[in-house]
Write a protein that holds these residues in place. Structure first.
Motif, short mmCIF file in Angstrom:
data_model
loop_
_atom_site.label_atom_id
_atom_site.label_comp_id
_atom_site.label_asym_id
_atom_site.label_seq_id
_atom_site.Cartn_x
_atom_site.Cartn_y
_atom_site.Cartn_z
N GLY A 239 -12.89 -5.51 1.17
CA GLY A 239 -11.47 -5.25 1.01
C GLY A 239 -11.14 -3.80 1.24
N GLY A 240 -9.91 -3.42 0.90
CA GLY A 240 -9.46 -2.05 1.06
C GLY A 240 -8.56 -1.88 2.26
N ASP A 241 -8.41 -0.62 2.69
CA ASP A 241 -7.57 -0.31 3.84
C ASP A 241 -8.32 0.61 4.79
OD1 ASP A 241 -7.42 2.30 2.72
OD2 ASP A 241 -5.66 1.72 1.54
N SER A 242 -7.62 1.20 5.74
CA SER A 242 -8.28 2.00 6.77
C SER A 242 -8.98 3.24 6.21
CB SER A 242 -7.28 2.42 7.85
OG SER A 242 -6.23 3.20 7.28
N GLU A 243 -8.46 3.81 5.12
CA GLU A 243 -9.03 5.02 4.54
C GLU A 243 -10.00 4.77 3.40
OE1 GLU A 243 -8.61 8.23 5.63
OE2 GLU A 243 -7.69 7.22 7.34
N CYS A 244 -9.88 3.63 2.75
CA CYS A 244 -10.69 3.30 1.57
C CYS A 244 -11.04 1.82 1.63
CB CYS A 244 -9.89 3.64 0.30
SG CYS A 244 -10.68 3.13 -1.24
N HIS A 245 -12.29 1.52 2.00
CA HIS A 245 -12.66 0.11 2.14
C HIS A 245 -14.13 -0.11 1.78
CE1 HIS A 245 -13.15 2.02 6.16
NE2 HIS A 245 -14.28 1.34 6.18
N TRP A 246 -14.50 -1.37 1.63
CA TRP A 246 -15.84 -1.74 1.22
C TRP A 246 -16.21 -3.09 1.79
CZ3 TRP A 246 -11.61 -1.17 -1.95
CH2 TRP A 246 -11.06 -2.35 -2.46
N THR A 265 -19.49 1.32 1.02
CA THR A 265 -18.11 1.77 0.86
C THR A 265 -17.82 2.95 1.78
OG1 THR A 265 -18.66 3.33 -0.92
CG2 THR A 265 -18.12 1.06 -1.56
N SER A 266 -16.54 3.15 2.06
CA SER A 266 -16.13 4.28 2.89
C SER A 266 -14.83 4.85 2.34
CB SER A 266 -15.92 3.84 4.34
OG SER A 266 -15.45 4.92 5.13
N ASP A 267 -14.84 6.15 2.08
CA ASP A 267 -13.65 6.88 1.62
C ASP A 267 -13.33 7.95 2.66
OD1 ASP A 267 -13.16 6.20 -1.54
OD2 ASP A 267 -15.29 6.10 -1.02
N SER A 268 -12.34 7.68 3.47
CA SER A 268 -11.95 8.62 4.54
C SER A 268 -13.16 9.03 5.38
CB SER A 268 -11.27 9.86 3.95
OG SER A 268 -10.11 9.49 3.23
N GLY A 269 -14.02 8.07 5.69
CA GLY A 269 -15.19 8.34 6.52
C GLY A 269 -16.45 8.68 5.75
N PHE A 270 -16.35 8.94 4.44
CA PHE A 270 -17.54 9.23 3.64
C PHE A 270 -18.15 7.91 3.20
CE2 PHE A 270 -19.36 9.93 -0.69
CZ PHE A 270 -20.48 10.63 -0.27
N GLU A 271 -19.33 7.59 3.74
CA GLU A 271 -19.95 6.29 3.51
C GLU A 271 -21.05 6.36 2.45
OE1 GLU A 271 -22.79 3.70 6.28
OE2 GLU A 271 -20.69 3.51 6.93
N GLN A 272 -21.11 5.31 1.63
CA GLN A 272 -22.16 5.20 0.62
C GLN A 272 -22.74 3.79 0.64
OE1 GLN A 272 -21.53 7.81 -3.09
NE2 GLN A 272 -19.60 6.72 -2.91
N ALA A 300 -13.22 3.97 -3.36
CA ALA A 300 -13.75 2.78 -2.70
C ALA A 300 -14.80 2.10 -3.57
CB ALA A 300 -14.34 3.13 -1.34
N LEU A 301 -15.65 2.89 -4.25
CA LEU A 301 -16.63 2.29 -5.15
C LEU A 301 -15.93 1.54 -6.28
CD1 LEU A 301 -19.92 3.67 -6.53
CD2 LEU A 301 -18.19 2.91 -8.14
N LYS A 302 -14.94 2.16 -6.89
CA LYS A 302 -14.22 1.51 -7.98
C LYS A 302 -13.53 0.25 -7.49
CE LYS A 302 -13.34 5.82 -10.47
NZ LYS A 302 -12.29 6.75 -10.95
#
Length: 321
Positions: A239-246, A265-272, A300-302
């Motif tokens: 789920g999520g959107d273009s900037e915050c997804h998982w 997960t990805s937060d504005s391109g920061f992937e975990q 994104a993690l939350k």
């Protein structure tokens, strides 16, 4: 420079600390805070520390193997005023360092990312420029050395547009007190190097993704049970959107009432990449971050954690308000 024994480790893991880091109250005694982005084999921070023994040197490097090799090099030389961090500098610089906290940021021969699709990775990306303007002290500077003249000009032009930054100089083949092996190699080959030095002139601040209290977290349900077949059915969903997804990936069970589910997960391109541990209780279950992984508690993690809870409850995540 003196440091407490419990902080005298070369590799710093900011996931385990309160952010932004506050070195002034952590037992360190130092004159300046100097930081290098992309330290490679660790030669530059080593030499920087040796010629600046009263300063604290911090290095950020995305390659884990480079971090480990650099740590071994520093340990062998018994250098005690360097700390290394593993991860994406675009994220760590913004999230782990407070406004007006760094005296100098160095980047030696960063990849210029010449292709258009890689524009966000360049030093000239507006988000990174804002971060530099935020974390530098007033009067502090950002120094970039590159062998690409066009990149040096682009850096100078983009940084000069920021209200809090001024271009101090652009130098051709500068003579520096501390150098890198690539710098010496290029100069020996007769190849030019270009230095751009930027100074911060006024205060500036950026919003951080990580907020106070983003430490240990878990979710609990008093009803339902964990079904490994259901967890496996979640593969590819997210789920999520273009900037915050998982997205959820593989799942496993230990046969003792606990299961693991991998998430990316990805937060504005920061992937975990990490694992959720779902632990069955007499009534219901608990969702936690597996202790073998140490992700940052980003939005994104939350979001992925609450998404998993909703799915385990048998609800449709798209029905949430």
């Amino acid at each position: 420079m003196k440091a407490r024994k419990d902080l005298n480790k070369l590799i710093l893991q900011p996931q385990q600390r309160v952010l932004p880091l506050d070195f002034d109250t952590s037992g360190f005694s130092f004159h300046r805070l100097l930081l290098e982005i992309g330290f490679g084999n660790g030669e530059f921070p080593l030499h920087l520390a040796q010629v600046n023994p009263d300063d604290l040197i911090v290095g950020i490097e995305v390659s884990l193997s480079c971090v480990l090799r650099a740590a071994a090099r520093l340990e062998k030389r018994q250098v005690d005023n360097v700390l290394l961090m593993h991860g994406d500098a675009r994220f760590l610089l913004r999230e782990a360092f407070a406004d007006n906290s760094i005296d100098v940021v160095f980047m030696n021969f960063p990849c210029p990312w010449p292709k258009k699709r890689h524009l966000k990775r360049r030093v000239t990306n507006p988000a990174f420029v804002d971060t530099i303007a935020s974390v530098l002290k007033i009067g502090g500077y950002f120094e970039v050395l590159t062998d690409e003249e066009w990149y040096a000009k682009e850096i100078s032009e983009s940084m000069s547009l920021h209200d809090s930054l001024d271009v101090l100089e652009m130098a051709l083949n500068p003579i520096r007190r501390v150098t890198t092996k690539y710098e010496r190699k290029w100069l020996e080959m007769g190849k030019n190097t270009h230095l751009v030095r930027i100074r911060k002139t006024r205060s500036y601040s950026v919003d951080r993704l990580l907020k106070e209290g983003d430490g240990q977290m878990h979710l609990k349900s008093d009803t339902g049970k964990v079904d490994i077949d259901f967890l496996r059915s979640l593969r590819g969903k997210g789920g999520g959107d273009s900037e915050c997804h998982w997205i959820f990936k593989d799942s496993y069970t230990d046969g003792e009432g606990a299961s693991l589910l991998q998430a990316i997960t990805s937060d504005s391109g920061f992937e975990q990449k990490f694992y959720f541990r779902i632990i069955g209780q007499k009534e219901g279950y608990i969702i936690k971050i597996d202790e073998t992984t140490m992700p940052f508690r980003t939005p994104a993690l939350k979001g992925s954690m609450y998404d998993l809870l909703v799915r385990l409850r048998g609800e449709d995540p798209d029905d949430r308000v």
